[in-house]
Design an enzyme around this catalytic site. Structure first.
Site, PDB file in Angstrom:
ATOM      1  N   TYR B 127       0.814  -1.220   0.000  1.00 18.84           N
ATOM      2  CA  TYR B 127       0.000   0.000   0.000  1.00 18.84           C
ATOM      3  C   TYR B 127       0.844   1.266   0.000  1.00 18.84           C
ATOM      4  O   TYR B 127       0.490   2.256  -0.631  1.00 18.84           O
ATOM      5  CB  TYR B 127      -0.968  -0.004   1.189  1.00 18.84           C
ATOM      6  CG  TYR B 127      -2.145  -0.909   0.957  1.00 18.84           C
ATOM      7  CD1 TYR B 127      -3.037  -0.635  -0.080  1.00 18.84           C
ATOM      8  CD2 TYR B 127      -2.362  -2.030   1.734  1.00 18.84           C
ATOM      9  CE1 TYR B 127      -4.107  -1.463  -0.317  1.00 18.84           C
ATOM     10  CE2 TYR B 127      -3.444  -2.862   1.500  1.00 18.84           C
ATOM     11  CZ  TYR B 127      -4.309  -2.578   0.483  1.00 18.84           C
ATOM     12  OH  TYR B 127      -5.365  -3.396   0.243  1.00 18.84           O
ATOM     13  N   GLU B 220       4.468 -27.713  16.277  1.00 15.93           N
ATOM     14  CA  GLU B 220       3.673 -27.290  15.124  1.00 15.93           C
ATOM     15  C   GLU B 220       2.307 -26.760  15.526  1.00 15.93           C
ATOM     16  O   GLU B 220       1.811 -25.798  14.957  1.00 15.93           O
ATOM     17  CB  GLU B 220       3.509 -28.484  14.160  1.00 15.93           C
ATOM     18  CG  GLU B 220       2.659 -28.149  12.928  1.00 15.93           C
ATOM     19  CD  GLU B 220       2.317 -29.360  12.082  1.00 15.93           C
ATOM     20  OE1 GLU B 220       2.946 -30.421  12.264  1.00 15.93           O
ATOM     21  OE2 GLU B 220       1.414 -29.239  11.235  1.00 15.93           O
ATOM     22  N   ASP B 272       3.269 -32.977  13.589  1.00 19.20           N
ATOM     23  CA  ASP B 272       2.349 -34.072  13.258  1.00 19.20           C
ATOM     24  C   ASP B 272       3.109 -35.214  12.596  1.00 19.20           C
ATOM     25  O   ASP B 272       4.095 -34.988  11.890  1.00 19.20           O
ATOM     26  CB  ASP B 272       1.284 -33.576  12.269  1.00 19.20           C
ATOM     27  CG  ASP B 272       0.214 -32.724  12.939  1.00 19.20           C
ATOM     28  OD1 ASP B 272       0.158 -32.735  14.184  1.00 19.20           O
ATOM     29  OD2 ASP B 272      -0.545 -32.056  12.203  1.00 19.20           O
TER      30      ASP B 272
END
Lengths: 523, 383
Positions: B127, B220, B272
């Site tokens: 921006y 995680e 995981d």
């Protein structure tokens, strides 16, 4: 009694009444054929037929046309109706009509000066009279005709058409003094119609007529008093068409029979070389040898099987020269170009005229223009303006041969012409006999000879369009390129100066100049 | 087993002692110095372009190519690096004039940011550019230009105060000292807030003062991170906990590397039990191909702790079947040079045989403290 049937034996009683009807009566009964089917269409057709007659009256004598059309509402206009009564008045500065011919010219269907072989707008001598006939049957009022051939007098006739007899009925006749030697014709009568609905078609028709007749000045005042003026942009007019003899390829048995009955020739050799287009003594001799007809034969003594034989031989003999184009009056590159420029105001234009060609013994010339930008809107396809013998064809474009060629006959990608570019193609076919598909004169039939010429012409103009477009793209691309540098390079200079902690921004003008020089070289 | 543990701890103590003497001094210097170096680099980048312009040349830039063919795996560094291919961006070229302008603007914007001690986000840059009339088409384009600037300067965007949106957190016994304006010299212990603290610009740029921790555990999933805080695992294992929230942002990877290099703490990664968890671990260890132009994001010494495919069987964790896409990913991983070493290769094979996967949350099956009491001690011992 009722179970008895006739089996081809015995006397059959027939109570049907057989009677002849006049041509006026025929067209009165079948006015749809000539384009007078409903109030909207009829008003459009009336304006169109009268305008075309006026243009022909000017052009055949090489007079720069000045045509004024006025349409005004008559009588009660309060109620909302399907049709209203209008007064139509059209005035031209054409050759005028000798007083003895005025009643028949406007009051007798299938009477006129157009049954000859040369390029004119009207072909049947029908349209103008149909307009008057239509006015008469819808309003039950006579028509006023004023005309002068440019001598000291002008003649005013009040006529109505006797439909059953196909004869004009003169209700009143006046002779005026004509000191200014005015020549031309004024037609003034009442008719029913619906201008509000017909308006878009009428205006489009006038605009396209102005395009293809750039030497004409046409003014139109509509019922609300609005004035439309289509100005003359050139004083040059095309050569008027010369009258021509029939070409042997275009002859049929009936035509030969008529020529024989009018002929004063007493042997076949002179007969052949006097009455046909492009046949001289030598060609006549060779043809007669080919057809195994004796030179000395008297044409008046030919029986019908011999005439049929001659017609067949004419069709199969391959060595007649093609018809020449002196009977045609094409616009030419400059005039058509001027007309397109005037009405479409395009950025680019190219016009091509093909050499004369012929189909079934009728000569024709194809003229095609292509235009880009200006008042041409960008639409999903190429816009097509069709003309035949200087008449705009407005309806049934999808069935027309030019549209067929544009849509199916040409690989536009090869010419770098993408859809939705503002491109218009103007096709003009001139011929002694334009092969209209219908009496309505709206679209042209698929004749292979004509298709070939149109295709070749469109391909030629498309080539020029490709050159123009790629040049335009190059310039556009170049401009964008320079803009991009001019926009960003100063910023690079500014930010790097700030970043380096320096005060003075380096001069980038030489760099920008070098871009421009380079750009020019590329062109 | 007991022997092993003692040995480990003693060696770690030694290491901390060895480093703690220099630690404070070096660290404080390093953040400040780094800032100065960044500013100098930016200035000299401007200087190069300025001189080219002064000589009447179209400004140009040369930098290593980031095309796939130029991204190589360095066996010695154990991370992706850029090869020898270079690309030249010249403002003479119509296709390059815009990116060159954007690059110079980004550099000058970063310079101002650093000068004023302010930070900005990737979205901000997109921006901000509009105010200077050097618009980017989309954020992808502006992100790309920032990566170019990293490549040209050899510094990560965090060095010139441009950060991504933050979502990862840190918790543990580590005292930091801020270097951001208004907080300079303030210190804070990262156990202060029980939810953990966001790894944002202020934290990333702060100096490490002291720690009682002897390891780092990178997690995680947020649920497991919270579980370990609640179960006081950070105390039990003397660990600093870091939550990556999926793929770790680069600033998080920087923090992990700094904790490892500056404090000498070993790093354990806990994800995981599926190919995607393994990908997170390998990104922390070896870096990503996307950041091949930067050297200071990877932590090659970090260790993948779990979940292994064999753990799923061993601890009888609730698991689900591998999907087709998982299997495809595992097959691809076999060809990836980063997965050639020991635990990876055997675990990939194991996954493909066992065909089961498992999330960190699966430990809850055996009670909330199971992971702290049983799994982590055993696992840490073995590594």
């Amino acid at each position: 009694m009722s179970t008895k049937t006739t089996r081809g034996k015995g006397k059959v009683s027939n109570n049907e009444e057989y009677r002849e009807i006049s041509p006026a009566d025929f067209f009165y009964r079948n006015r749809d054929l000539a384009g007078f089917s409903n109030p909207t269409r009829s008003l459009y057709s009336a304006i169109r037929e009268l305008l075309e007659n006026s243009l022909d009256a000017c052009e055949l004598y090489k007079i720069l046309p000045n045509i004024h059309i006025r349409l005004s509402l008559e009588g009660d206009t309060e109620d909302v109706k399907d049709s209203y009564t209008y007064r139509i008045r059209i005035m031209d500065n054409g050759s005028g009509i000798p007083p003895e011919h005025i009643p028949s010219s406007f009051g007798q269907i299938l009477f006129g000066s157009k049954y000859r072989l040369r390029q004119v707008r009207g072909t049947f001598g029908l349209g103008g009279k149909m307009a008057i006939l239509y006015g008469q049957i819808t309003t039950n009022t006579p028509a006023t005709i004023i005309s002068s051939v440019g001598n000291g007098k002008s003649y005013e006739f009040l006529i109505r058409i006797d439909i059953l007899k196909n004869k004009p009925e003169v209700l009143n006749k006046k002779v005026h003094k004509n000191k200014i030697a005015w020549h031309g014709t004024i037609v003034d009568f009442l008719l029913d119609g619906n201008y509000v609905r017909a308006m878009p078609r009428v205006l489009e028709y006038l605009r396209q007529t102005a395009l293809v007749n750039p030497y004409a000045e046409i003014t139109f005042i509509d019922p609300s008093g609005r004035l439309y003026k289509f100005e003359r942009v050139t004083f040059v007019m095309p050569e008027p068409p010369k009258e021509t003899l029939p070409h042997p390829y275009g002859c049929d048995v009936e035509l030969i029979r008529r020529i024989i009955s009018a002929s004063k020739c007493t042997d076949m050799l002179t007969f052949m070389s006097t009455h046909f287009h492009r046949i001289g003594k030598k060609t006549a001799q060779r043809f007669l040898t080919y057809a195994k007809i004796k030179k000395k034969t008297n044409p008046h003594k030919l029986n019908s099987s011999e005439i049929v034989h001659i017609v067949q031989m004419m069709k199969t003999y391959g060595d007649f020269l093609p018809p020449d184009a002196s009977c045609l009056s094409p616009l030419g590159k400059d005039l058509l170009g001027a007309g397109i420029k005037k009405e479409l105001n395009p950025e680019f234009i190219h016009v091509e005229q093909r050499k004369p060609s012929a189909y079934s013994g009728f000569p024709f010339i194809v003229e095609v223009g292509i235009a880009y930008g200006g008042d041409i809107p960008a639409s999903s396809g190429i816009i097509l303006y069709r003309f035949a013998n200087k008449i705009p064809l407005i309806y049934d474009e999808a069935s027309d041969i030019s549209r067929k060629v544009i849509n199916e006959g040409i690989n536009w990608r090869y010419y770098k012409i993408a859809p939705n570019l503002p491109i218009a193609i103007i096709s003009h076919i001139c011929s002694t006999k334009v092969p209209y598909m219908t009496v309505g004169k709206e679209f042209i039939a698929d004749r292979p000879e004509i298709e070939r010429e149109i295709k070749a012409a469109i391909k030629t103009v498309a080539r020029y369009m490709r050159i123009f477009l790629s040049r335009k793209n190059r310039i556009e691309h170049e401009r964008k390129r320079i803009d991009l540098f001019a926009r960003y390079l100063p910023k690079v200079a500014k930010f790097s100066t700030e970043l380096a902690g320096k005060k003075k921004i380096p001069d980038i003008e030489p760099l920008l100049r070098s871009i421009r020089r380079y750009g020019k070289k590329e062109d | 087993m007991a022997k092993k543990r003692i040995k480990r701890q003693s060696s770690k103590k030694k290491r901390i002692k060895r480093q703690s003497s220099k630690k404070k001094r070096i660290k404080r210097q390093s953040m400040k110095k780094r800032k100065e170096m960044t500013l100098k680099k930016l200035r000299s980048f401007g200087g190069v372009l300025y001189n080219q312009l002064n000589k009447g040349e179209f400004p140009w830039i040369e930098m290593p190519s980031r095309s796939t063919s130029n991204i190589l795996y360095d066996d010695r560094l154990k991370q992706y690096i850029l090869g020898k291919k270079h690309v030249k961006r010249s403002s003479r070229n119509i296709r390059h004039i815009r990116p060159v302008t954007q690059l110079v603007w980004t550099a000058s914007f970063a310079y101002t940011l650093n000068k004023q001690g302010k930070t900005s986000t990737l979205r901000d840059i997109f921006y901000s550019a509009q105010a200077f009339d050097v618009p980017f088409k989309n954020q992808q384009e502006s992100d790309n230009i920032i990566t170019d600037l990293e490549t040209v300067l050899g510094f990560a965007r965090e060095d010139f105060n441009i950060f991504p949106e933050e979502r990862s957190q840190i918790f543990g016994d580590l005292t930091i000292e801020y270097t951001v304006p208004g907080y300079e010299g303030n210190s804070l212990n990262l156990t202060t807030h029980p939810d953990g603290l966001a790894i944002g610009p202020a934290l990333t740029t702060s100096d490490f003062k002291s720690t009682k921790a002897n390891k780092i555990i990178v997690i995680e999933k947020g649920a497991m991170f919270t579980r370990l805080i609640e179960e006081k695992a950070f105390k039990k294992f003397k660990a600093i906990l870091i939550h990556t929230a999926g793929q770790p942002p680069r600033s998080t990877r920087r923090i992990i590397r700094r904790l490892n290099k500056e404090l000498g703490l070993p790093v354990y990664i806990f994800c995981d039990g599926d190919p995607w968890g393994m990908a997170i671990a390998i990104t922390i260890i070896c870096g990503s191909a996307n950041a091949a132009h930067l050297k200071e994001l990877a932590t090659p010494e970090a260790k993948w702790m779990g979940l292994y495919s064999s753990d799923i069987q061993k601890y009888k964790l609730p698991s689900t079947k591998l999907k087709v896409i998982d299997i495809k990913r595992l097959r691809d991983m076999r060809k990836d040079p980063r997965y050639i070493a020991k635990p990876w290769k055997t675990q990939i094979t194991h996954f493909l045989q066992n065909k089961r996967k498992c999330e960190l949350e699966a430990f809850s099956r055996y009670g909330l403290d199971y992971v702290v009491k049983k799994y982590l001690p055993e696992k840490l011992n073995r590594l």
